[in-house]
Write an enzyme that holds these catalytic residues in place. Structure first.
Site, PDB file in Angstrom:
ATOM      1  N   CYS A 211       0.835  -1.206   0.000  1.00 50.27           N
ATOM      2  CA  CYS A 211       0.000   0.000   0.000  1.00 50.27           C
ATOM      3  C   CYS A 211       0.873   1.260   0.000  1.00 50.27           C
ATOM      4  CB  CYS A 211      -1.000  -0.045   1.148  1.00 50.27           C
ATOM      5  SG  CYS A 211      -2.339   1.174   0.977  1.00 50.27           S
TER       6      CYS A 211
ATOM      7  N   HIS B  49      -3.717  -5.044   0.239  1.00 52.42           N
ATOM      8  CA  HIS B  49      -3.317  -5.517   1.570  1.00 52.42           C
ATOM      9  C   HIS B  49      -3.425  -7.038   1.656  1.00 52.42           C
ATOM     10  CE1 HIS B  49      -2.827  -1.715   3.756  1.00 52.42           C
ATOM     11  NE2 HIS B  49      -3.767  -1.249   2.944  1.00 52.42           N
TER      12      HIS B  49
ATOM     13  N   GLU C 236      -2.091  -8.737   3.810  1.00 50.29           N
ATOM     14  CA  GLU C 236      -2.075  -9.060   5.242  1.00 50.29           C
ATOM     15  C   GLU C 236      -3.423  -8.834   5.919  1.00 50.29           C
ATOM     16  OE1 GLU C 236      -1.140  -4.598   5.372  1.00 50.29           O
ATOM     17  OE2 GLU C 236      -1.427  -6.230   3.946  1.00 50.29           O
TER      18      GLU C 236
END
Length: 248
Positions: free
Chosen positions: A118, A219, A221
């Site tokens: 990001c 993202h 994660e």
């Protein structure tokens, strides 16, 4: 990979008294990245760029075998020739910007594997002379505007360039991702090529033509991301891409 290999996971700051809800969500994302990296055998050092300042950030990460630059606030416009006062402008941490830009340049010089997520993806571009679209507007697939922070991630598709490092890592030419951003890469920095775009054309993944540097706008994660996506992208830190990649 030896368990002794060290990974610097670099965030913006450990302190956001002005926005505790956002800060708490960032901790979830960073925590998941660290946990997955440790499962893969990395010894992780968590580092906050703005809290240390550029010189201390470089010193603390000097021995890192690889680097991940995480998401966070907008990059200050002066780092890419932009203007302040744009729509959707967030808090800025110029000290973090300066330090993270220096990290990218050092990684390029040394050949240190680096993954940007990001904001980290945008930092790679800015460090190499690229620019940023300052606001994509509220009617985009990239963020659930107006939603509570826990529901801000938007799910959408990304088309990957066949033969790119990112496509090879993820084993696909089209992936579903989780996003929460209002800015995007505009002009590419020197040595970078596009590895993925949205169907509408926004740049969602980049890689360097010679160095082991990869960035994704989304993202992996996030708790809602496809299983295995984060681990696959972290594996970019274990290898140096062979040869020059072809831009989209």
């Amino acid at each position: 990979m030896s368990a002794a290999r060290s990974l610097a996971v670099v965030e913006v700051t450990r302190f956001r008294a002005h926005d505790p809800a956002y800060h708490d969500y960032v901790q979830v994302l960073i925590g998941r990245t660290i946990a997955r990296a440790e499962e893969l055998g990395w010894q992780v050092d968590r580092v906050a760029a703005a809290d240390l300042g550029p010189a201390s950030l470089l010193a603390q990460t000097d021995s890192a075998d690889a680097v991940v630059i995480m998401g966070g606030e907008d990059i200050a416009p002066e780092f890419y020739g932009g203007r302040a006062g744009y729509e959707g402008e967030s808090a800025h941490f110029p000290s973090a910007d300066e330090g993270q830009v220096a990290l990218v340049l050092r990684a390029l010089e040394r050949g240190t594997p680096l993954l940007g997520i990001c904001r980290g993806h945008q930092i790679i571009n800015v460090a190499l002379g690229g620019t940023i679209i300052q606001h994509l507007g509220d009617a985009t697939v990239h963020k659930n505007h107006g939603a509570p922070i826990a529901e801000i991630m938007s799910s959408h598709g990304v088309e990957l360039v066949p033969g790119s490092a990112v496509s090879d890592l993820l084993g696909a030419e089209r992936v579903q991702v989780q996003s929460a951003h209002h800015q995007a890469i505009d002009t590419l920095g020197e040595g970078l090529v596009v590895a993925g775009r949205t169907p509408e054309g926004e740049i969602e993944a980049i890689e360097h033509t010679q160095a082991p540097i990869v960035g994704v706008q989304w993202h992996p994660e996030d708790p809602g991301a496809p299983a295995g996506q984060l681990a696959a992208l972290l594996s970019s830190l274990e290898r140096v891409p062979a040869g020059v990649r072809v831009a989209a």
